[in-house]
Design an enzyme around this catalytic site. Structure first.
Site, PDB file in Angstrom:
ATOM      1  N   ASN A 122      43.718  36.119  39.936  1.00  0.00           N
ATOM      2  CA  ASN A 122      42.849  35.095  40.323  1.00  0.00           C
ATOM      3  C   ASN A 122      42.050  34.446  39.027  1.00  0.00           C
ATOM      4  O   ASN A 122      42.170  35.483  37.929  1.00  0.00           O
ATOM      5  CB  ASN A 122      41.773  35.722  41.076  1.00  0.00           C
ATOM      6  CG  ASN A 122      41.923  36.047  42.466  1.00  0.00           C
ATOM      7  OD1 ASN A 122      42.758  35.425  43.132  1.00  0.00           O
ATOM      8  ND2 ASN A 122      41.706  37.189  43.020  1.00  0.00           N
TER       9      ASN A 122
ATOM     10  N   ASP B  74      35.266  47.685  46.646  1.00  0.00           N
ATOM     11  CA  ASP B  74      36.015  46.624  47.373  1.00  0.00           C
ATOM     12  C   ASP B  74      37.003  45.940  46.514  1.00  0.00           C
ATOM     13  O   ASP B  74      38.150  45.858  46.996  1.00  0.00           O
ATOM     14  CB  ASP B  74      35.324  45.642  48.163  1.00  0.00           C
ATOM     15  CG  ASP B  74      36.042  44.777  49.012  1.00  0.00           C
ATOM     16  OD1 ASP B  74      36.865  45.268  49.809  1.00  0.00           O
ATOM     17  OD2 ASP B  74      35.858  43.589  48.958  1.00  0.00           O
ATOM     18  N   ASP B  75      36.749  45.941  45.389  1.00  0.00           N
ATOM     19  CA  ASP B  75      37.647  45.102  44.334  1.00  0.00           C
ATOM     20  C   ASP B  75      38.979  45.731  44.296  1.00  0.00           C
ATOM     21  O   ASP B  75      39.934  45.595  44.126  1.00  0.00           O
ATOM     22  CB  ASP B  75      36.995  45.054  42.807  1.00  0.00           C
ATOM     23  CG  ASP B  75      35.651  44.139  43.187  1.00  0.00           C
ATOM     24  OD1 ASP B  75      35.735  43.163  43.755  1.00  0.00           O
ATOM     25  OD2 ASP B  75      34.686  44.443  42.061  1.00  0.00           O
TER      26      ASP B  75
ATOM     27  N   GLU C 132      30.447  46.376  43.629  1.00  0.00           N
ATOM     28  CA  GLU C 132      31.125  45.035  43.549  1.00  0.00           C
ATOM     29  C   GLU C 132      31.016  44.258  42.390  1.00  0.00           C
ATOM     30  O   GLU C 132      29.955  44.344  41.691  1.00  0.00           O
ATOM     31  CB  GLU C 132      30.392  44.048  44.748  1.00  0.00           C
ATOM     32  CG  GLU C 132      30.644  42.677  44.780  1.00  0.00           C
ATOM     33  CD  GLU C 132      31.979  42.598  45.662  1.00  0.00           C
ATOM     34  OE1 GLU C 132      32.333  43.475  46.457  1.00  0.00           O
ATOM     35  OE2 GLU C 132      32.694  41.631  45.667  1.00  0.00           O
ATOM     36  N   ASP C 133      32.407  43.679  41.701  1.00  0.00           N
ATOM     37  CA  ASP C 133      32.143  42.913  40.685  1.00  0.00           C
ATOM     38  C   ASP C 133      31.469  43.809  39.514  1.00  0.00           C
ATOM     39  O   ASP C 133      30.921  43.175  38.436  1.00  0.00           O
ATOM     40  CB  ASP C 133      31.606  41.674  40.832  1.00  0.00           C
ATOM     41  CG  ASP C 133      32.532  40.737  41.598  1.00  0.00           C
ATOM     42  OD1 ASP C 133      33.677  41.184  41.904  1.00  0.00           O
ATOM     43  OD2 ASP C 133      32.037  39.572  42.053  1.00  0.00           O
TER      44      ASP C 133
ATOM     45  N   LYS D 183      28.501  38.603  50.505  1.00  0.00           N
ATOM     46  CA  LYS D 183      29.445  39.835  51.122  1.00  0.00           C
ATOM     47  C   LYS D 183      28.809  40.481  52.329  1.00  0.00           C
ATOM     48  O   LYS D 183      29.507  40.874  53.533  1.00  0.00           O
ATOM     49  CB  LYS D 183      29.551  41.048  50.175  1.00  0.00           C
ATOM     50  CG  LYS D 183      30.745  41.309  50.320  1.00  0.00           C
ATOM     51  CD  LYS D 183      31.765  41.561  49.096  1.00  0.00           C
ATOM     52  CE  LYS D 183      33.178  41.915  49.499  1.00  0.00           C
ATOM     53  NZ  LYS D 183      34.124  42.080  48.242  1.00  0.00           N
TER      54      LYS D 183
ATOM     55  N   ARG E 287      31.022  41.149  36.017  1.00  0.00           N
ATOM     56  CA  ARG E 287      32.101  40.398  36.149  1.00  0.00           C
ATOM     57  C   ARG E 287      32.335  39.881  37.517  1.00  0.00           C
ATOM     58  O   ARG E 287      33.060  40.111  38.583  1.00  0.00           O
ATOM     59  CB  ARG E 287      33.153  41.623  36.084  1.00  0.00           C
ATOM     60  CG  ARG E 287      34.816  41.020  35.787  1.00  0.00           C
ATOM     61  CD  ARG E 287      35.780  41.482  36.280  1.00  0.00           C
ATOM     62  NE  ARG E 287      35.770  41.785  37.813  1.00  0.00           N
ATOM     63  CZ  ARG E 287      36.752  42.170  38.411  1.00  0.00           C
ATOM     64  NH1 ARG E 287      37.715  42.732  37.761  1.00  0.00           N
ATOM     65  NH2 ARG E 287      36.596  42.304  39.719  1.00  0.00           N
TER      66      ARG E 287
ATOM     67  N   TYR F  92      30.853  32.486  51.146  1.00  0.00           N
ATOM     68  CA  TYR F  92      31.349  33.321  50.262  1.00  0.00           C
ATOM     69  C   TYR F  92      32.484  32.170  49.441  1.00  0.00           C
ATOM     70  O   TYR F  92      32.176  31.411  49.034  1.00  0.00           O
ATOM     71  CB  TYR F  92      32.225  34.366  50.952  1.00  0.00           C
ATOM     72  CG  TYR F  92      32.200  35.619  50.144  1.00  0.00           C
ATOM     73  CD1 TYR F  92      31.079  36.187  49.517  1.00  0.00           C
ATOM     74  CD2 TYR F  92      33.307  36.133  49.760  1.00  0.00           C
ATOM     75  CE1 TYR F  92      31.137  37.194  48.438  1.00  0.00           C
ATOM     76  CE2 TYR F  92      33.394  37.234  48.864  1.00  0.00           C
ATOM     77  CZ  TYR F  92      32.055  37.672  48.229  1.00  0.00           C
ATOM     78  OH  TYR F  92      32.400  38.827  47.304  1.00  0.00           O
TER      79      TYR F  92
HETATM   80  P1  NAD Z   1      43.355  44.177  33.374  1.00  0.00           P
HETATM   81  O1  NAD Z   1      42.797  43.378  32.159  1.00  0.00           O
HETATM   82  O2  NAD Z   1      42.765  45.510  33.762  1.00  0.00           O
HETATM   83  O3  NAD Z   1      45.109  44.239  33.611  1.00  0.00           O
HETATM   84  C1  NAD Z   1      45.897  43.375  32.945  1.00  0.00           C
HETATM   85  C2  NAD Z   1      47.077  43.930  32.857  1.00  0.00           C
HETATM   86  O4  NAD Z   1      47.978  42.829  32.533  1.00  0.00           O
HETATM   87  C3  NAD Z   1      47.096  44.947  31.642  1.00  0.00           C
HETATM   88  O5  NAD Z   1      48.077  46.047  31.967  1.00  0.00           O
HETATM   89  C4  NAD Z   1      47.946  43.735  30.622  1.00  0.00           C
HETATM   90  O6  NAD Z   1      48.934  44.890  29.618  1.00  0.00           O
HETATM   91  C5  NAD Z   1      48.820  43.170  31.311  1.00  0.00           C
HETATM   92  N1  NAD Z   1      49.176  41.706  30.831  1.00  0.00           N
HETATM   93  C6  NAD Z   1      48.475  40.982  30.033  1.00  0.00           C
HETATM   94  N2  NAD Z   1      49.376  39.989  29.674  1.00  0.00           N
HETATM   95  C7  NAD Z   1      50.534  40.370  30.001  1.00  0.00           C
HETATM   96  C8  NAD Z   1      51.779  39.661  29.946  1.00  0.00           C
HETATM   97  N3  NAD Z   1      51.868  38.540  29.275  1.00  0.00           N
HETATM   98  N4  NAD Z   1      52.884  40.274  30.539  1.00  0.00           N
HETATM   99  C9  NAD Z   1      52.891  41.320  31.099  1.00  0.00           C
HETATM  100  N5  NAD Z   1      51.632  41.947  31.228  1.00  0.00           N
HETATM  101  C10 NAD Z   1      50.581  41.210  30.836  1.00  0.00           C
HETATM  102  O7  NAD Z   1      42.895  43.264  34.813  1.00  0.00           O
HETATM  103  P2  NAD Z   1      42.882  43.789  36.253  1.00  0.00           P
HETATM  104  O8  NAD Z   1      41.542  44.100  36.686  1.00  0.00           O
HETATM  105  O9  NAD Z   1      43.902  44.613  36.616  1.00  0.00           O
HETATM  106  O10 NAD Z   1      43.081  42.379  36.995  1.00  0.00           O
HETATM  107  C11 NAD Z   1      44.416  41.628  36.860  1.00  0.00           C
HETATM  108  C12 NAD Z   1      44.294  40.365  37.801  1.00  0.00           C
HETATM  109  O11 NAD Z   1      44.290  40.841  39.218  1.00  0.00           O
HETATM  110  C13 NAD Z   1      43.087  39.502  37.641  1.00  0.00           C
HETATM  111  O12 NAD Z   1      43.685  38.111  37.388  1.00  0.00           O
HETATM  112  C14 NAD Z   1      42.262  39.532  38.928  1.00  0.00           C
HETATM  113  O13 NAD Z   1      41.861  38.107  39.074  1.00  0.00           O
HETATM  114  C15 NAD Z   1      43.247  40.036  39.557  1.00  0.00           C
HETATM  115  N6  NAD Z   1      42.673  40.959  40.548  1.00  0.00           N
HETATM  116  C16 NAD Z   1      41.693  42.041  40.241  1.00  0.00           C
HETATM  117  C17 NAD Z   1      41.233  43.091  41.095  1.00  0.00           C
HETATM  118  C18 NAD Z   1      40.884  44.122  40.552  1.00  0.00           C
HETATM  119  O14 NAD Z   1      40.204  44.891  41.282  1.00  0.00           O
HETATM  120  N7  NAD Z   1      40.627  44.537  39.208  1.00  0.00           N
HETATM  121  C19 NAD Z   1      41.520  42.752  42.353  1.00  0.00           C
HETATM  122  C20 NAD Z   1      42.181  41.785  42.980  1.00  0.00           C
HETATM  123  C21 NAD Z   1      42.823  40.847  42.052  1.00  0.00           C
END
Ligand code: NAD
Length: 538
Positions: A398, A258-259, A235-236, A164, A146, A93
């Site tokens: 990430n 799961d995400d 997923e993704d 997975k 994604r 994985y």
């Molecule tokens: P997203 O694009 O939906 O949200 C990003 C957020 O960050 C937005 O609210 C944006 O306004 C804010 N942002 C951007 N630049 C900024 C700055 N300079 N200062 C303050 N805030 C800022 O993205 P997401 O899906 O929520 O994912 C965010 C991160 O979390 C990714 O790196 C991802 O790898 C990680 N992550 C996401 C998930 C998921 O389920 N989507 C799960 C685990 C980890």
């Protein structure tokens, strides 16, 4: 056309034992001459696997070797993985599976799974029946939109459901015959693929809007008809689609994402175990998120439920959660907030400096889900350390380059006070002669156990309460000696035992909430054990 000759048994991964076939079996099935003389135990076979694996220096080649083993001898594959999850999880994985998806066209040999094209929307039932198993309980499905942090990988995203589901079996004991990896082919926006004559998926831009929604609806209906006990794990999918799909179907069928939900549950498991180690009530934690997107909402929504479970009202719970996005703190006077952001906005003057916001709000924990690498700078960590004896620092973005800070920065800038867990892995850090082991919020402690409990109870729905129970159960698996080493999550080496214990608690919740389709057994513990796949030759 049933073919039970020895030759075909050797080529059936579920039946094949290779050199472990006994002399009697060789006689019975006509295997003499098709195998070398020695009759070996599975343990000897595993020694050979390790030796052969060592011939490959690159993880991607080790991945290819292991996937071939899966297609050749399923029992041996799962026994090998389950015996040493610390070594093998990164190979089957993340992170290796990301590269495997990127190179899927070159590295895949005979991938297990189904490709469902949007062109076949009206024919899905017939296609699903082409799968050889008739009682499928678990599917992991992606549209490749994604994949991890790698973007749009089209149908090559199938590597993720395959990987997975391998974890559902090797880390949770879900029998492999009940699992089915699926990719929904709705085209791709990956220009490289669109121009590649060898890309084998639909050669068009991603089909979106109503046509996409109708396809997903047709898929959900068809798979529930063909496999009535199915649980669908999304997923993704790209963020907006992921939330929409989950909201559309979570009340109607057995499904989860799961995400969104697994990530939230593992983050909360971390907060629960930290609260326990600090001898602090969970309701006394106060959270400030950097980022107010999909990941933030997944975690924050579940936090509200956890606070409520621990006795707060919804309003009190919301009062403990603050968010800060690209335009600053979410406050009521802002006019640019989306509908779903409003509940997390509070009455306070606007603030566009995150470090300053910390001094105003006084959070016990900061959670980075902003995608902005380095956003937890020295001032941020120092402010957290000034107001907390043990500041909780969770950079969850990430991949590693997007992590809001590194483990080393968090420990150095907090002078060793930080309690740290991240989305991407970090190596242990030495600070003033002490070794700190950073936590990693790895969903693998949640979804395989959840899968086992759903499989055993034939659950009708996956509720937030079920996920919260999983989070609480994971936190319970962390013992005092782990805390002393700075660990807030269980050890991956113990994953099967942890999953079994978590599954027992989750199954209890499923029975208590009336969502099970099977009768409640006298001992849920024995019941779960009896349902677990054991990779042994029969
Ligand atoms: P997203 O694009 O939906 O949200 C990003 C957020 O960050 C937005 O609210 C944006 O306004 C804010 N942002 C951007 N630049 C900024 C700055 N300079 N200062 C303050 N805030 C800022 O993205 P997401 O899906 O929520 O994912 C965010 C991160 O979390 C990714 O790196 C991802 O790898 C990680 N992550 C996401 C998930 C998921 O389920 N989507 C799960 C685990 C980890």
């Amino acid at each position: 056309m049933e073919d039970n000759t020895g030759y075909s048994i050797l080529r059936n991964p579920r039946l094949n034992k290779g050199s472990a076939f006994t002399l009697e079996e060789r006689e019975k099935y006509g295997l003499q001459g098709l195998l070398p003389e020695a009759v070996e135990t599975i343990e000897t076979q595993i020694v050979r696997i390790h030796e052969q694996l060592d011939n490959f220096s690159k993880p991607i080649n080790q991945y290819v070797y292991l996937m071939q083993l899966l297609e050749n001898n399923e029992t041996l594959f799962f026994k090998t993985i389950s015996n040493d999850p610390v070594k093998f999880l990164p190979l089957v994985y993340t992170p290796t599976v990301g590269e495997a998806c990127q190179k899927f066209g070159q590295v895949s040999r005979r991938p297990r799974g189904l490709y469902l094209s949007i062109k076949d929307k009206d024919n899905l039932k017939k296609i699903l029946k082409n799968w050889p198993e008739k009682d499928v309980r678990f599917t992991v499905v992606t549209d490749g939109g994604r994949i991890l942090g790698l973007g749009d990988l089209g149908i090559f995203g199938l590597g993720i459901p395959i990987g997975k589901l391998v974890l559902y079996t090797s880390c949770g004991g879900v029998p492999p015959e009940y699992t089915l990896p699926i990719v929904l082919d709705v085209g791709t926006n990956n220009e490289e693929f669109l121009n590649d004559p060898l890309y084998p998926g639909l050669k068009c831009k991603r089909i979106r809007g109503k046509e996409f929604d109708d396809f997903v609806a047709a898929f959900v209906a068809a798979i529930n008809e063909v496999f009535p006990k199915i649980c669908i794990q999304w997923e993704d999918f790209p963020g907006v689609d992921a939330i929409k799909i989950l909201n559309n179907y979570r009340e109607k069928v057995c499904t989860f994402n799961d995400d969104i939900q697994g990530t939230a549950a593992i983050a909360i498991a971390g907060f629960i175990s930290i609260s326990r180690s600090m001898k602090k009530r969970f309701i006394d934690q106060r959270f400030l998120f950097l980022g107010a997107g999909a990941a933030a909402f997944g975690i924050a929504d579940m936090l509200v439920k956890k606070f409520q479970r621990d006795g707060l009202t919804e309003d009190e719970a919301l009062g403990q959660i603050w968010m800060f996005d690209v335009n600053g703190l979410l406050v009521n006077s802002r006019t640019d907030l989306a509908e779903h952001q409003l509940q997390f906005a509070h009455d306070l003057e606007p603030c566009t400096d995150f470090a300053e916001a910390i001094l105003k709000i006084k959070p016990t924990a900061i959670v980075g889900v902003s995608t902005v690498g380095g956003a937890f700078n020295q001032q941020v960590i120092e402010n957290m350390s000034a107001i907390n004896e043990r500041p909780i620092i969770f950079p969850y973005s990430n991949p590693t380059s997007h992590s809001e800070c590194t483990a080393e920065q968090a420990y150095n800038w907090s002078k060793g006070k930080a309690v740290f867990a991240s989305g991407s892995p970090f190596a242990p850090v030495e600070y003033e002669g002490k070794t700190f082991t950073p936590g990693q919020g790895n969903n693998v402690f949640i979804f395989p156990a959840l899968g086992l409990a759903i499989f055993a109870t034939e659950a009708k729905r996956v509720t937030d309460d079920i996920l919260l129970t999983a989070a609480e159960a994971v936190a319970k698996q962390v013992c005092l000696t782990d805390f002393e080493k700075g660990l807030i999550y269980p050890n991956v080496a113990d994953i099967l035992r942890v999953s079994e214990n978590v599954a027992v608690k989750v199954a209890e919740e499923i029975f208590n909430s009336g969502l099970a389709s099977v009768e409640r057994p006298e001992s849920i513990c024995d019941f779960i054990k009896s349902k677990m796949y054991v990779p042994e030759y029969k």
